[in-house]
Design a protein around this motif. Structure first.
Motif, PDB file in Angstrom:
ATOM      1  N   ARG A  70      -8.694   0.509  10.388  1.00 50.06           N
ATOM      2  CA  ARG A  70      -8.148   1.408   9.381  1.00 50.06           C
ATOM      3  C   ARG A  70      -8.971   1.337   8.097  1.00 50.06           C
ATOM      4  O   ARG A  70      -9.679   0.368   7.835  1.00 50.06           O
ATOM      5  CB  ARG A  70      -6.690   1.042   9.048  1.00 50.06           C
ATOM      6  CG  ARG A  70      -5.686   1.392  10.138  1.00 50.06           C
ATOM      7  CD  ARG A  70      -5.507   2.891  10.278  1.00 50.06           C
ATOM      8  NE  ARG A  70      -4.429   3.232  11.189  1.00 50.06           N
ATOM      9  CZ  ARG A  70      -4.561   3.367  12.508  1.00 50.06           C
ATOM     10  NH1 ARG A  70      -5.769   3.178  13.050  1.00 50.06           N
ATOM     11  NH2 ARG A  70      -3.539   3.678  13.267  1.00 50.06           N
ATOM     12  N   TYR A 104     -13.079   1.722  -0.919  1.00 43.79           N
ATOM     13  CA  TYR A 104     -12.223   1.564   0.252  1.00 43.79           C
ATOM     14  C   TYR A 104     -12.478   0.193   0.878  1.00 43.79           C
ATOM     15  O   TYR A 104     -13.566  -0.383   0.728  1.00 43.79           O
ATOM     16  CB  TYR A 104     -12.522   2.637   1.306  1.00 43.79           C
ATOM     17  CG  TYR A 104     -12.297   4.057   0.846  1.00 43.79           C
ATOM     18  CD1 TYR A 104     -11.135   4.744   1.197  1.00 43.79           C
ATOM     19  CD2 TYR A 104     -13.235   4.725   0.080  1.00 43.79           C
ATOM     20  CE1 TYR A 104     -10.932   6.058   0.782  1.00 43.79           C
ATOM     21  CE2 TYR A 104     -13.048   6.034  -0.338  1.00 43.79           C
ATOM     22  CZ  TYR A 104     -11.885   6.689   0.014  1.00 43.79           C
ATOM     23  OH  TYR A 104     -11.689   7.984  -0.394  1.00 43.79           O
ATOM     24  N   ARG A 123      -4.778   2.828  -4.154  1.00 39.77           N
ATOM     25  CA  ARG A 123      -3.408   2.932  -3.655  1.00 39.77           C
ATOM     26  C   ARG A 123      -2.790   1.573  -3.345  1.00 39.77           C
ATOM     27  O   ARG A 123      -1.670   1.505  -2.846  1.00 39.77           O
ATOM     28  CB  ARG A 123      -3.375   3.818  -2.404  1.00 39.77           C
ATOM     29  CG  ARG A 123      -3.740   5.264  -2.701  1.00 39.77           C
ATOM     30  CD  ARG A 123      -3.759   6.115  -1.458  1.00 39.77           C
ATOM     31  NE  ARG A 123      -4.102   7.494  -1.773  1.00 39.77           N
ATOM     32  CZ  ARG A 123      -4.345   8.443  -0.869  1.00 39.77           C
ATOM     33  NH1 ARG A 123      -4.287   8.136   0.421  1.00 39.77           N
ATOM     34  NH2 ARG A 123      -4.648   9.674  -1.240  1.00 39.77           N
ATOM     35  N   TYR A 170       0.849  -1.191   0.000  1.00 31.48           N
ATOM     36  CA  TYR A 170       0.000   0.000   0.000  1.00 31.48           C
ATOM     37  C   TYR A 170       0.884   1.241   0.000  1.00 31.48           C
ATOM     38  O   TYR A 170       1.790   1.377   0.825  1.00 31.48           O
ATOM     39  CB  TYR A 170      -0.887  -0.011   1.241  1.00 31.48           C
ATOM     40  CG  TYR A 170      -1.943   1.069   1.256  1.00 31.48           C
ATOM     41  CD1 TYR A 170      -3.080   0.963   0.479  1.00 31.48           C
ATOM     42  CD2 TYR A 170      -1.807   2.198   2.069  1.00 31.48           C
ATOM     43  CE1 TYR A 170      -4.069   1.932   0.491  1.00 31.48           C
ATOM     44  CE2 TYR A 170      -2.779   3.179   2.097  1.00 31.48           C
ATOM     45  CZ  TYR A 170      -3.909   3.045   1.301  1.00 31.48           C
ATOM     46  OH  TYR A 170      -4.878   4.014   1.318  1.00 31.48           O
ATOM     47  N   GLN A 171       0.608   2.142  -0.933  1.00 31.54           N
ATOM     48  CA  GLN A 171       1.395   3.360  -1.062  1.00 31.54           C
ATOM     49  C   GLN A 171       0.551   4.560  -0.664  1.00 31.54           C
ATOM     50  O   GLN A 171      -0.378   4.944  -1.385  1.00 31.54           O
ATOM     51  CB  GLN A 171       1.920   3.528  -2.491  1.00 31.54           C
ATOM     52  CG  GLN A 171       2.911   4.671  -2.634  1.00 31.54           C
ATOM     53  CD  GLN A 171       3.683   4.587  -3.942  1.00 31.54           C
ATOM     54  OE1 GLN A 171       3.503   3.659  -4.724  1.00 31.54           O
ATOM     55  NE2 GLN A 171       4.559   5.564  -4.174  1.00 31.54           N
ATOM     56  N   ARG A 172       0.865   5.145   0.472  1.00 31.79           N
ATOM     57  CA  ARG A 172       0.117   6.294   0.949  1.00 31.79           C
ATOM     58  C   ARG A 172       0.441   7.531   0.114  1.00 31.79           C
ATOM     59  O   ARG A 172       1.459   7.595  -0.584  1.00 31.79           O
ATOM     60  CB  ARG A 172       0.444   6.568   2.414  1.00 31.79           C
ATOM     61  CG  ARG A 172       0.083   5.430   3.341  1.00 31.79           C
ATOM     62  CD  ARG A 172       0.404   5.761   4.771  1.00 31.79           C
ATOM     63  NE  ARG A 172      -0.336   6.939   5.231  1.00 31.79           N
ATOM     64  CZ  ARG A 172      -0.196   7.484   6.431  1.00 31.79           C
ATOM     65  NH1 ARG A 172       0.673   6.982   7.301  1.00 31.79           N
ATOM     66  NH2 ARG A 172      -0.911   8.537   6.780  1.00 31.79           N
ATOM     67  N   SER A 173      -0.437   8.524   0.187  1.00 31.45           N
ATOM     68  CA  SER A 173      -0.219   9.764  -0.550  1.00 31.45           C
ATOM     69  C   SER A 173       1.085  10.424  -0.091  1.00 31.45           C
ATOM     70  O   SER A 173       1.316  10.600   1.104  1.00 31.45           O
ATOM     71  CB  SER A 173      -1.391  10.724  -0.306  1.00 31.45           C
ATOM     72  OG  SER A 173      -1.183  11.949  -0.950  1.00 31.45           O
ATOM     73  N   ARG A 227       1.227  -4.286   4.162  1.00 32.04           N
ATOM     74  CA  ARG A 227       0.215  -4.178   5.202  1.00 32.04           C
ATOM     75  C   ARG A 227      -0.483  -5.524   5.355  1.00 32.04           C
ATOM     76  O   ARG A 227      -0.649  -6.282   4.389  1.00 32.04           O
ATOM     77  CB  ARG A 227      -0.833  -3.101   4.841  1.00 32.04           C
ATOM     78  CG  ARG A 227      -0.225  -1.783   4.405  1.00 32.04           C
ATOM     79  CD  ARG A 227       0.690  -1.185   5.461  1.00 32.04           C
ATOM     80  NE  ARG A 227      -0.059  -0.604   6.546  1.00 32.04           N
ATOM     81  CZ  ARG A 227      -0.400   0.682   6.599  1.00 32.04           C
ATOM     82  NH1 ARG A 227      -0.086   1.491   5.595  1.00 32.04           N
ATOM     83  NH2 ARG A 227      -1.056   1.149   7.635  1.00 32.04           N
ATOM     84  N   PHE A 239      -8.451   1.777   3.859  1.00 30.39           N
ATOM     85  CA  PHE A 239      -7.455   1.788   2.801  1.00 30.39           C
ATOM     86  C   PHE A 239      -8.159   2.038   1.463  1.00 30.39           C
ATOM     87  O   PHE A 239      -9.149   1.378   1.147  1.00 30.39           O
ATOM     88  CB  PHE A 239      -6.698   0.455   2.740  1.00 30.39           C
ATOM     89  CG  PHE A 239      -5.882   0.162   3.962  1.00 30.39           C
ATOM     90  CD1 PHE A 239      -4.589   0.649   4.084  1.00 30.39           C
ATOM     91  CD2 PHE A 239      -6.403  -0.602   4.991  1.00 30.39           C
ATOM     92  CE1 PHE A 239      -3.830   0.380   5.212  1.00 30.39           C
ATOM     93  CE2 PHE A 239      -5.663  -0.878   6.131  1.00 30.39           C
ATOM     94  CZ  PHE A 239      -4.371  -0.388   6.240  1.00 30.39           C
ATOM     95  N   ARG A 240      -7.630   2.990   0.698  1.00 32.61           N
ATOM     96  CA  ARG A 240      -8.199   3.273  -0.615  1.00 32.61           C
ATOM     97  C   ARG A 240      -7.666   2.259  -1.611  1.00 32.61           C
ATOM     98  O   ARG A 240      -6.452   2.036  -1.721  1.00 32.61           O
ATOM     99  CB  ARG A 240      -7.847   4.680  -1.072  1.00 32.61           C
ATOM    100  CG  ARG A 240      -8.572   5.081  -2.356  1.00 32.61           C
ATOM    101  CD  ARG A 240      -8.047   6.361  -2.943  1.00 32.61           C
ATOM    102  NE  ARG A 240      -8.246   7.509  -2.074  1.00 32.61           N
ATOM    103  CZ  ARG A 240      -7.890   8.752  -2.376  1.00 32.61           C
ATOM    104  NH1 ARG A 240      -7.297   8.982  -3.556  1.00 32.61           N
ATOM    105  NH2 ARG A 240      -8.092   9.738  -1.544  1.00 32.61           N
ATOM    106  N   ASP A 243      -6.187  -3.319  10.936  1.00 36.05           N
ATOM    107  CA  ASP A 243      -4.787  -3.278  10.542  1.00 36.05           C
ATOM    108  C   ASP A 243      -4.005  -4.082  11.576  1.00 36.05           C
ATOM    109  O   ASP A 243      -3.818  -3.648  12.711  1.00 36.05           O
ATOM    110  CB  ASP A 243      -4.301  -1.828  10.496  1.00 36.05           C
ATOM    111  CG  ASP A 243      -2.900  -1.705   9.918  1.00 36.05           C
ATOM    112  OD1 ASP A 243      -2.112  -2.652  10.073  1.00 36.05           O
ATOM    113  OD2 ASP A 243      -2.591  -0.656   9.329  1.00 36.05           O
TER     114      ASP A 243
END
Length: 322
Positions: free
Chosen positions: A200, A188, A206, A162-165, A173, A202-203, A193
Protein backbone atom coordinates in the motif's frame (compact mmCIF):
# COMPACT_ATOMS: atom_id res chain seq x y z
CA UNK A 1 28.90 23.55 29.25
CA UNK A 2 27.98 19.91 28.67
CA UNK A 3 29.42 18.48 25.49
CA UNK A 4 26.85 18.03 22.74
CA UNK A 5 26.02 14.46 21.85
CA UNK A 6 27.19 14.77 18.24
CA UNK A 7 30.49 16.29 19.38
CA UNK A 8 30.96 13.54 21.98
CA UNK A 9 30.30 10.83 19.39
CA UNK A 10 32.81 12.35 16.99
CA UNK A 11 35.43 12.67 19.73
CA UNK A 12 34.85 9.08 20.82
CA UNK A 13 35.23 7.90 17.24
CA UNK A 14 38.47 9.84 16.74
CA UNK A 15 39.88 8.73 20.08
CA UNK A 16 39.29 5.03 19.41
CA UNK A 17 40.45 5.31 15.81
CA UNK A 18 43.84 6.91 16.47
CA UNK A 19 44.59 4.89 19.61
CA UNK A 20 47.61 2.59 19.26
CA UNK A 21 46.22 0.28 21.91
CA UNK A 22 42.88 -0.60 23.46
CA UNK A 23 41.71 2.19 25.80
CA UNK A 24 40.13 1.34 29.13
CA UNK A 25 36.91 2.85 30.40
CA UNK A 26 38.61 5.06 32.98
CA UNK A 27 40.75 6.72 30.33
CA UNK A 28 37.73 7.30 28.04
CA UNK A 29 35.59 8.56 30.90
CA UNK A 30 38.18 11.06 32.08
CA UNK A 31 38.42 12.68 28.65
CA UNK A 32 34.85 12.59 27.36
CA UNK A 33 32.49 11.93 30.26
CA UNK A 34 34.21 13.83 33.04
CA UNK A 35 31.85 14.87 35.84
CA UNK A 36 29.18 12.26 35.11
CA UNK A 37 28.07 9.79 37.76
CA UNK A 38 28.90 6.10 37.45
CA UNK A 39 25.38 5.27 36.32
CA UNK A 40 25.18 8.16 33.85
CA UNK A 41 28.57 7.29 32.37
CA UNK A 42 27.63 3.64 31.84
CA UNK A 43 24.37 4.58 30.11
CA UNK A 44 25.92 7.24 27.84
CA UNK A 45 28.95 5.12 26.96
CA UNK A 46 26.83 2.08 26.03
CA UNK A 47 24.45 4.25 24.02
CA UNK A 48 27.31 5.98 22.19
CA UNK A 49 28.93 2.64 21.29
CA UNK A 50 25.61 1.36 19.95
CA UNK A 51 25.16 4.46 17.78
CA UNK A 52 28.63 4.11 16.29
CA UNK A 53 27.93 0.46 15.49
CA UNK A 54 24.64 1.42 13.81
CA UNK A 55 26.68 3.74 11.59
CA UNK A 56 28.70 0.74 10.47
CA UNK A 57 31.73 1.41 12.68
CA UNK A 58 32.74 -1.76 14.54
CA UNK A 59 34.29 -1.27 17.97
CA UNK A 60 36.78 -3.94 18.99
CA UNK A 61 36.85 -4.92 22.66
CA UNK A 62 39.80 -6.87 24.02
CA UNK A 63 41.79 -7.38 27.17
CA UNK A 64 44.63 -4.97 27.80
CA UNK A 65 46.51 -7.22 30.15
CA UNK A 66 47.41 -10.85 29.54
CA UNK A 67 47.21 -11.49 33.30
CA UNK A 68 43.93 -9.65 33.94
CA UNK A 69 41.48 -10.53 31.18
CA UNK A 70 38.60 -8.80 32.95
CA UNK A 71 40.16 -5.39 32.25
CA UNK A 72 38.69 -4.69 28.83
CA UNK A 73 39.69 -1.93 26.48
CA UNK A 74 38.19 -0.45 23.31
CA UNK A 75 39.59 0.45 19.93
CA UNK A 76 38.45 0.99 16.31
CA UNK A 77 40.50 -0.71 13.60
CA UNK A 78 40.51 1.41 10.43
CA UNK A 79 40.59 -1.58 8.07
CA UNK A 80 37.44 -3.02 9.65
CA UNK A 81 35.19 -0.29 8.28
CA UNK A 82 37.19 1.69 5.75
CA UNK A 83 35.72 1.68 2.25
CA UNK A 84 37.76 0.85 -0.85
CA UNK A 85 38.76 3.62 -3.25
CA UNK A 86 35.75 5.38 -4.76
CA UNK A 87 35.79 6.25 -8.45
CA UNK A 88 32.83 8.27 -9.76
CA UNK A 89 32.15 9.32 -13.32
CA UNK A 90 31.56 13.04 -13.83
CA UNK A 91 27.78 12.67 -14.03
CA UNK A 92 27.69 10.44 -10.93
CA UNK A 93 29.65 12.99 -8.93
CA UNK A 94 27.25 15.66 -10.19
CA UNK A 95 24.32 13.70 -8.73
CA UNK A 96 25.93 13.79 -5.28
CA UNK A 97 26.49 17.51 -5.65
CA UNK A 98 22.89 17.95 -6.72
CA UNK A 99 21.61 16.05 -3.69
CA UNK A 100 23.59 18.30 -1.37
CA UNK A 101 22.02 21.39 -2.95
CA UNK A 102 18.48 20.04 -3.25
CA UNK A 103 17.89 18.65 0.24
CA UNK A 104 16.58 21.24 2.68
CA UNK A 105 15.37 18.76 5.31
CA UNK A 106 17.74 19.02 8.26
CA UNK A 107 18.66 15.36 8.68
CA UNK A 108 19.16 14.59 5.00
CA UNK A 109 20.90 17.88 4.26
CA UNK A 110 23.46 16.93 6.90
CA UNK A 111 23.84 13.45 5.39
CA UNK A 112 24.47 14.78 1.88
CA UNK A 113 26.95 17.34 3.19
CA UNK A 114 28.80 14.55 5.01
CA UNK A 115 28.89 12.59 1.75
CA UNK A 116 30.52 15.52 -0.02
CA UNK A 117 33.18 15.83 2.67
CA UNK A 118 34.00 12.12 2.42
CA UNK A 119 34.19 12.20 -1.38
CA UNK A 120 36.47 15.22 -1.36
CA UNK A 121 38.70 13.50 1.20
CA UNK A 122 38.89 10.53 -1.18
CA UNK A 123 40.00 12.82 -4.02
CA UNK A 124 36.67 12.89 -5.89
CA UNK A 125 35.82 16.32 -7.28
CA UNK A 126 32.15 17.25 -6.81
CA UNK A 127 30.86 20.45 -8.38
CA UNK A 128 28.27 22.00 -6.06
CA UNK A 129 27.91 25.13 -8.22
CA UNK A 130 26.72 23.35 -11.37
CA UNK A 131 23.10 24.21 -10.59
CA UNK A 132 23.40 27.81 -9.52
CA UNK A 133 21.08 28.85 -12.36
CA UNK A 134 18.22 26.53 -11.45
CA UNK A 135 18.21 25.16 -7.94
CA UNK A 136 15.26 22.89 -7.10
CA UNK A 137 14.50 22.36 -3.43
CA UNK A 138 13.12 19.37 -1.56
CA UNK A 139 11.68 19.86 1.88
CA UNK A 140 9.99 17.44 4.24
CA UNK A 141 7.68 19.35 6.54
CA UNK A 142 5.38 16.47 7.44
CA UNK A 143 5.86 15.62 11.15
CA UNK A 144 5.86 11.89 10.37
CA UNK A 145 8.63 12.06 7.76
CA UNK A 146 11.54 11.33 10.11
CA UNK A 147 9.76 8.38 11.74
CA UNK A 148 8.89 6.72 8.42
CA UNK A 149 12.33 7.42 6.94
CA UNK A 150 14.09 5.86 9.94
CA UNK A 151 11.69 2.89 10.00
CA UNK A 152 12.29 2.18 6.30
CA UNK A 153 16.07 2.31 6.79
CA UNK A 154 16.01 0.04 9.84
CA UNK A 155 13.09 -2.21 8.74
CA UNK A 156 11.06 -1.37 11.83
CA UNK A 157 7.29 -2.11 11.91
CA UNK A 158 5.18 0.93 12.77
CA UNK A 159 1.58 1.79 13.58
CA UNK A 160 -0.21 5.09 13.06
CA UNK A 161 -3.61 6.73 12.63
CA UNK A 162 -4.48 7.45 8.99
CA UNK A 163 -7.42 9.47 7.70
CA UNK A 164 -8.37 8.74 4.11
CA UNK A 165 -9.92 11.37 1.87
CA UNK A 166 -13.61 11.77 2.75
CA UNK A 167 -13.38 9.78 5.99
CA UNK A 168 -14.70 11.40 9.15
CA UNK A 169 -12.37 9.54 11.51
CA UNK A 170 -8.82 8.17 11.19
CA UNK A 171 -8.16 4.45 11.32
CA UNK A 172 -5.29 2.63 12.98
CA UNK A 173 -2.90 1.12 10.44
CA UNK A 174 0.03 -1.26 10.85
CA UNK A 175 2.81 -1.10 8.30
CA UNK A 176 6.17 -2.56 7.33
CA UNK A 177 7.73 0.52 5.64
CA UNK A 178 9.81 -0.19 2.54
CA UNK A 179 10.52 3.24 1.10
CA UNK A 180 9.63 6.90 1.38
CA UNK A 181 8.85 8.48 -2.00
CA UNK A 182 8.21 11.99 -3.26
CA UNK A 183 5.82 12.76 -6.12
CA UNK A 184 4.05 15.90 -7.34
CA UNK A 185 4.98 17.86 -4.23
CA UNK A 186 3.84 15.21 -1.73
CA UNK A 187 5.57 12.57 0.38
CA UNK A 188 4.38 8.97 0.56
CA UNK A 189 5.44 5.86 2.41
CA UNK A 190 5.40 2.54 0.54
CA UNK A 191 5.15 -0.70 2.46
CA UNK A 192 3.25 -3.82 3.46
CA UNK A 193 -0.12 -3.05 5.03
CA UNK A 194 -0.13 -5.72 7.72
CA UNK A 195 -3.90 -5.51 8.27
CA UNK A 196 -4.61 -6.17 4.59
CA UNK A 197 -1.50 -8.25 3.86
CA UNK A 198 -0.89 -6.27 0.67
CA UNK A 199 1.41 -3.47 -0.58
CA UNK A 200 0.00 0.00 0.00
CA UNK A 201 0.86 3.69 -0.41
CA UNK A 202 0.09 6.20 2.34
CA UNK A 203 0.27 9.97 1.96
CA UNK A 204 2.16 11.49 4.87
CA UNK A 205 -0.12 14.55 5.11
CA UNK A 206 -2.98 12.21 6.06
CA UNK A 207 -1.15 10.66 9.01
CA UNK A 208 -2.63 11.84 12.29
CA UNK A 209 -0.59 11.99 15.47
CA UNK A 210 2.66 10.21 16.22
CA UNK A 211 4.07 7.21 14.38
CA UNK A 212 4.79 4.46 16.90
CA UNK A 213 7.19 1.54 16.57
CA UNK A 214 5.42 -1.80 16.42
CA UNK A 215 8.38 -4.16 16.74
CA UNK A 216 12.18 -4.33 16.85
CA UNK A 217 14.54 -3.19 14.08
CA UNK A 218 15.14 -5.78 11.36
CA UNK A 219 11.76 -7.44 11.88
CA UNK A 220 11.16 -7.97 8.16
CA UNK A 221 13.02 -8.17 4.86
CA UNK A 222 12.36 -6.14 1.74
CA UNK A 223 10.38 -8.19 -0.80
CA UNK A 224 12.08 -9.33 -3.96
CA UNK A 225 8.89 -9.60 -6.02
CA UNK A 226 7.71 -5.99 -5.67
CA UNK A 227 8.62 -3.33 -8.24
CA UNK A 228 9.17 -0.25 -6.06
CA UNK A 229 9.66 1.98 -9.10
CA UNK A 230 6.34 0.84 -10.57
CA UNK A 231 4.60 1.63 -7.28
CA UNK A 232 6.15 5.08 -7.24
CA UNK A 233 5.17 5.71 -10.86
CA UNK A 234 1.53 5.18 -9.88
CA UNK A 235 1.75 8.43 -7.96
CA UNK A 236 2.80 10.54 -10.92
CA UNK A 237 0.28 12.12 -13.31
CA UNK A 238 0.08 10.82 -16.85
CA UNK A 239 3.12 12.01 -18.80
CA UNK A 240 2.56 14.63 -21.48
CA UNK A 241 2.96 13.80 -25.15
CA UNK A 242 6.64 13.27 -25.93
CA UNK A 243 8.42 14.24 -29.13
CA UNK A 244 12.01 14.29 -30.43
CA UNK A 245 14.09 17.28 -29.38
CA UNK A 246 17.50 18.61 -30.40
CA UNK A 247 19.82 20.21 -27.87
CA UNK A 248 23.23 21.79 -28.33
CA UNK A 249 25.78 21.01 -25.61
CA UNK A 250 29.26 22.36 -25.20
CA UNK A 251 32.12 19.95 -25.88
CA UNK A 252 32.98 18.10 -22.66
CA UNK A 253 29.73 18.97 -20.90
CA UNK A 254 26.15 17.77 -20.65
CA UNK A 255 26.85 14.14 -19.72
CA UNK A 256 23.34 13.55 -18.44
CA UNK A 257 21.90 14.68 -21.79
CA UNK A 258 24.45 12.71 -23.80
CA UNK A 259 23.41 9.47 -22.16
CA UNK A 260 19.86 9.97 -23.46
CA UNK A 261 20.83 10.90 -27.02
CA UNK A 262 19.91 8.62 -29.92
CA UNK A 263 22.21 10.59 -32.28
CA UNK A 264 25.14 12.97 -31.80
CA UNK A 265 26.48 15.43 -34.40
CA UNK A 266 29.84 16.85 -33.39
CA UNK A 267 31.54 20.13 -34.26
CA UNK A 268 28.44 22.18 -34.99
CA UNK A 269 28.30 26.00 -34.63
CA UNK A 270 27.13 27.00 -31.18
CA UNK A 271 25.44 30.05 -29.70
CA UNK A 272 28.73 31.67 -28.70
CA UNK A 273 30.53 30.96 -32.02
CA UNK A 274 33.75 30.42 -30.05
CA UNK A 275 33.77 26.89 -28.67
CA UNK A 276 32.89 23.50 -30.13
CA UNK A 277 29.36 22.23 -29.62
CA UNK A 278 27.57 18.93 -30.25
CA UNK A 279 23.99 18.53 -31.43
CA UNK A 280 22.08 15.82 -29.53
CA UNK A 281 18.86 14.23 -30.75
CA UNK A 282 16.81 12.88 -27.86
CA UNK A 283 13.70 10.77 -28.43
CA UNK A 284 10.60 10.36 -26.30
CA UNK A 285 11.16 13.04 -23.66
CA UNK A 286 8.46 15.43 -22.50
CA UNK A 287 9.16 19.08 -23.25
CA UNK A 288 8.58 20.06 -19.62
CA UNK A 289 11.08 17.53 -18.31
CA UNK A 290 13.60 18.36 -21.03
CA UNK A 291 13.40 22.07 -20.19
CA UNK A 292 14.36 21.15 -16.61
CA UNK A 293 17.37 19.19 -17.83
CA UNK A 294 18.59 21.80 -20.31
CA UNK A 295 18.42 24.53 -17.68
CA UNK A 296 20.25 22.40 -15.13
CA UNK A 297 23.40 22.61 -17.30
CA UNK A 298 23.34 26.40 -17.38
CA UNK A 299 25.41 27.96 -20.20
CA UNK A 300 26.65 24.55 -21.37
CA UNK A 301 23.33 23.51 -22.96
CA UNK A 302 21.07 25.23 -25.48
CA UNK A 303 17.54 24.24 -26.48
CA UNK A 304 17.40 24.19 -30.28
CA UNK A 305 14.11 22.54 -31.27
CA UNK A 306 11.16 22.22 -31.29
CA UNK A 307 10.14 25.86 -30.78
CA UNK A 308 7.92 24.86 -27.84
CA UNK A 309 10.99 23.66 -25.94
CA UNK A 310 12.85 26.90 -26.66
CA UNK A 311 9.82 28.92 -25.53
CA UNK A 312 9.61 26.92 -22.29
CA UNK A 313 13.28 27.58 -21.45
CA UNK A 314 13.14 31.25 -22.47
CA UNK A 315 10.01 31.83 -20.37
CA UNK A 316 11.60 30.33 -17.25
CA UNK A 317 14.84 32.22 -17.71
CA UNK A 318 12.94 35.47 -18.22
CA UNK A 319 10.96 34.88 -15.03
CA UNK A 320 14.16 34.08 -13.13
CA UNK A 321 15.88 37.22 -14.42
CA UNK A 322 12.98 39.42 -13.43
Amino acid sequence: MAMRKSERLMNLFIMLLVARRHLDKDHIRGLLYDGSSDEAFEKMFERDKDELRQLGIPIDMASQDAFFEDEKGYRIHRQAFELPDIALEADEAAVVGLAARVWQHAGLAEATSDALVKLKAAGVEVDRTALDLVEPQLTAEEPSFDAFWAAAQRRTPVSFDYQRSGATQPQRRHLHPWRVAWSSGRWYVLGLDVDRDAPRLFRLTRVRGAVETDGPDGSYDLPTDVDFHAMTRQLAPAPPVAEPVTVLVRDGAGYGLRRQASAVETGVPGPDQRTAWDRLTIEGSSLYAMADEVMSFGPDAYAESPPALRDQVVRRLTEAAS
